[in-house]
Scaffold this motif. Structure first.
Motif: not given
Length: 717
Positions: A2-4, A86-88, A91-96, A99-109
């Motif tokens: 993404t651009d970010h 990235d989509v979340t 959409e929050a930045i460009t949509g004005g 705030s935003y909140n999101v759940h996602f999974r992080v793989p651990l070692e």
């Protein structure tokens, strides 16, 4: 990427750490870190991410290796998770959004996966451009896992609730044991129970009888469960002990019940619940439920199985009691009806009684055939109000009383008047309707009366079906209460081959439809049905009573007068024309023409049709009843037509000379002109005018009286 991420990777900045408190005090940051919660500050313009150690610990990143690039955190995520994050954010930045909140999974070692939750606030400049994002990041694994557990638990409980509700609803509509069995094994039965197969067994004395099997491959057990209740089988074991058996291993099942071992390889199930069916301390039988995927029964699932067994047991107990009551009521109803119908001379008769499909299958409908003096028969079909044993008991008393009054030789009107008086004197508020007819099959004469009941149908020899207009009185019992015991008689004639049909309203009442539509459907079926009385009775039962799915009982009586078919050289037909039938005259002319065409005598059809119309018009205009038309071919040596019209009037026609403007008086002149010869003969209570059309007969071998050929005219039409 993404651009970010591009901005973050190309322009990194030094890491800004969040200050920690000194002096050994636990500050807000430490408190958050102890709960695996960290904070971050993301500078969108500088493309740097400042995140504390607690936040890095959530992502499983060593603080010494983190270079402040946002991409250093998200690049560890699975592609699908990274794309969703990235989509979340975009959409929050460009949509004005602020705030935003999101759940996602992080793989651990260690190979596990951690649920991570980000809650952030977007800071914007006066022109609305986003320049910073600040927020918290935390380990949400426990929360999400608990939530998933709760959702799964809720789904399982909802499924169990649905199973109980559907089973209860299905069992509530089951009236008989057959209904209970059908609800369990019919369409959707296994789905309602949440099982893949079932077996239902009922206890009879000291034996177990398997009455239902449902489910793929269960035929391998067919015949194994029935027999002595003491056999070492799981369902019998559960019934004897009164305790359920939950089986989660077929191998364990085979070890405990060796007789099943040769058959288990054919089964496609992994678990089973064997449940005793007990109601009010009475062991009714057992229910076995089979499952393909289940390998364990937890506490909730065991409670569910026991609840289903209780529902089925209560339904079975109610159904068994109903079946016992119905059997008693049906035997009572059978005892009230005539055990057999005697053979009759000059015709054939068939009767049918069908109990209602609902209720106790007993009611007040009845039929009877009563032998009367002078080779006559009394026919009755009636209906006592109600559908219970009380109605059946009243019906039995009324039938016997009516039979006695008829056997005494009373005319039909008197029979019904006395029957009404008898019913009124009984200690009941019930009334009854009926139709009663006295029939003389030798002459075809019928005297019919009605008491609030449906009138008869007559099927003519050509298949047409008529509904004679039979006058009627009030229902039995009511007529006496209102002091109106008037039951006028209607005189009908059954010609050879015609059929007389009496019935109760259960045969013509279709739920939600008009009664006239049901009567018309009955007329259609009588017309289309076979000629014989027995075959026609079966036809009507099959096509109508079962078609309506009747909730009412039905009594049906079919009488057919023996046909007079003549021979191939001298065929004949008979037709009754009712005075109230507007189409009877045209139908009679058409029948005569068609018959002569069938007999290869079409050259006489015009004359015969003309004479038929003339004679029938005289009867219908100048008498108070109908007419019987007879047409036959006289045998060799000279084939000719003999046509006869019989009525019940004692007045004979006389020859007249009509004036030019007269509209009547030409009937006998026409008969003279068309017929080879004609005459008038007395017939019982009336007369018959006959004529012959065709070649003249050969000269008689002996003198014959002229009076024999032509009766003296008398009376006036």
């Amino acid at each position: 990427m993404t651009d970010h991420e591009r901005r973050q990777d190309t322009d990194a900045a030094p890491l800004r750490r969040i200050d920690r408190r000194a002096n050994g005090e636990i500050g807000p940051t430490e408190r958050l870190a102890m709960n695996r919660t960290g904070s971050f500050d993301w500078d969108l313009d500088a493309r740097t991410l400042d995140i504390d150690e607690a936040g890095l610990a959530v992502f499983g990143v060593d603080p010494e290796t983190f270079d402040s690039r946002p991409g250093a955190l998200v690049e560890r995520l699975e592609p699908a998770e990274r794309a969703r994050l990235d989509v979340t954010i975009d959409e929050a930045i460009t949509g004005g959004s602020n705030s935003y909140n999101v759940h996602f999974r992080v793989p651990l070692e260690d190979g596990t996966t951690q649920w991570t939750h980000v809650q952030a606030r977007i800071l914007r400049s006066k022109d609305g451009k986003a320049h910073r994002i600040v927020g918290v990041v935390r380990d949400a694994t426990a929360e999400v896992t608990h939530s998933a557990f709760v959702l799964d638990l809720e789904k399982r409980r909802q499924r169990q609730t649905n199973i109980v509700e559907r089973t209860t609803s299905a069992m509530s509509r089951a009236v008989t044991v057959d209904d209970v069995t059908a609800a369990l094994t019919g369409p959707g039965g296994l789905a309602r129970l949440g099982a893949d197969g079932l077996a239902l067994g009922l206890v009879e004395n000291s034996s177990l009888n398997i009455v239902a099997l449902s489910g793929e491959s269960l035929e391998a057990l067919d015949g194994l469960g029935s027999g002595d209740l003491e056999r070492n089988l799981p369902l019998a074991d559960a019934i004897r002990s009164g305790r359920p058996r939950f089986i989660t291993s077929l191998a364990a099942l085979a070890r405990r019940y060796p007789v099943l071992e040769p058959h288990l390889g054919k089964l496609r199930f992994r678990a089973a619940a064997y449940l005793p069916l007990v109601a009010q301390a009475r062991s009714l039988g057992g229910l076995a439920l089979f499952y393909r995927e289940r390998t364990v029964f937890n506490a909730d699932e065991r409670i569910l199985c026991l609840g289903l067994a209780a529902i089925v047991a209560q339904s079975l107990q109610r159904a068994m009691l109903f079946d016992e009551e119905r059997e008693f009521a049906t035997q009572l109803q059978s005892a009230m009806l005539p055990p057999r119908i005697q053979d009759i001379e000059g015709g054939e008769i068939a009767v049918r009684y069908h109990a209602a499909w609902s209720g106790r299958q007993v009611g007040g409908d009845w039929y009877d055939v009563i032998a009367l003096p002078k080779n006559r028969y009394g026919l009755v079909v009636g209906d006592v109000q109600g559908h219970d044993t009380h109605a059946a008991a009243i019906m039995g008393q009324l039938r016997i009383a009516l039979r006695a009054y008829a056997a005494e030789g009373h005319p039909p009107a008197t029979v019904l008047a006395r029957a009404s008086r008898f019913l009124s004197e009984l200690d009941t508020d019930r009334f009854a309707t009926c139709t009663y007819a006295q029939v003389d099959l030798a002459t075809g004469a019928a005297r019919v009366v009605r008491a609030g009941h449906l009138g008869p149908l007559i099927r003519h020899t050509d298949g047409r079906v008529g509904s004679p207009q039979v006058r009627g009185g009030l229902p039995l019992g009511i007529s006496t209460e209102f002091q109106d015991e008037e039951y006028p008689e209607t005189r009908l004639d059954l010609v050879p081959g015609e059929t007389f049909v009496l019935y109760t309203d259960g045969l013509v009442e279709e739920p939600g439809a008009d009664l006239d539509a049901g009567v018309q459907a009955l007329r259609n079926e009588v017309s289309a049905g076979p000629a014989g009385a027995e075959a026609l009775a079966d036809h009507l039962s099959d096509r109508l009573w079962e078609r309506w799915g009747s909730g009412d009982d039905v009594a049906l009586l079919v009488l057919r007068r023996s046909p007079d078919v003549g021979s191939s050289h001298a065929p004949r037909l008979h037709q009754y024309i009712h005075q109230a039938d507007p189409e009877g005259l045209s139908d009679a002319r058409a029948i005569v023409r068609q018959a002569l065409a069938d007999w290869d005598m079409a050259e006489f059809a015009d004359d015969a049709e003309l004479v038929t119309g003339e004679l029938l018009v005289n009867v219908l205009l100048h008498t108070e009843g109908g007419a019987v038309l007879s047409l036959e071919v006289l045998p060799e040596p000279v084939r000719r037509i003999r046509l006869s019209v019989q009525d019940r009037s004692s007045a004979w026609p006389r020859r007249r000379t009509p004036g030019e403007t007269s509209t009547s008086g030409r009937g006998l002149l026409l008969l003279d002109a068309v017929a080879t010869r004609w005459g008038i003969e007395p017939r019982g209570e009336g007369k018959a005018v006959w004529c012959e059309i065709g070649p003249a007969p050969p000269p008689p071998t002996a003198p014959a009286s002229a009076a024999a050929e032509q009766a003296p005219p008398a009376g006036q039409r």
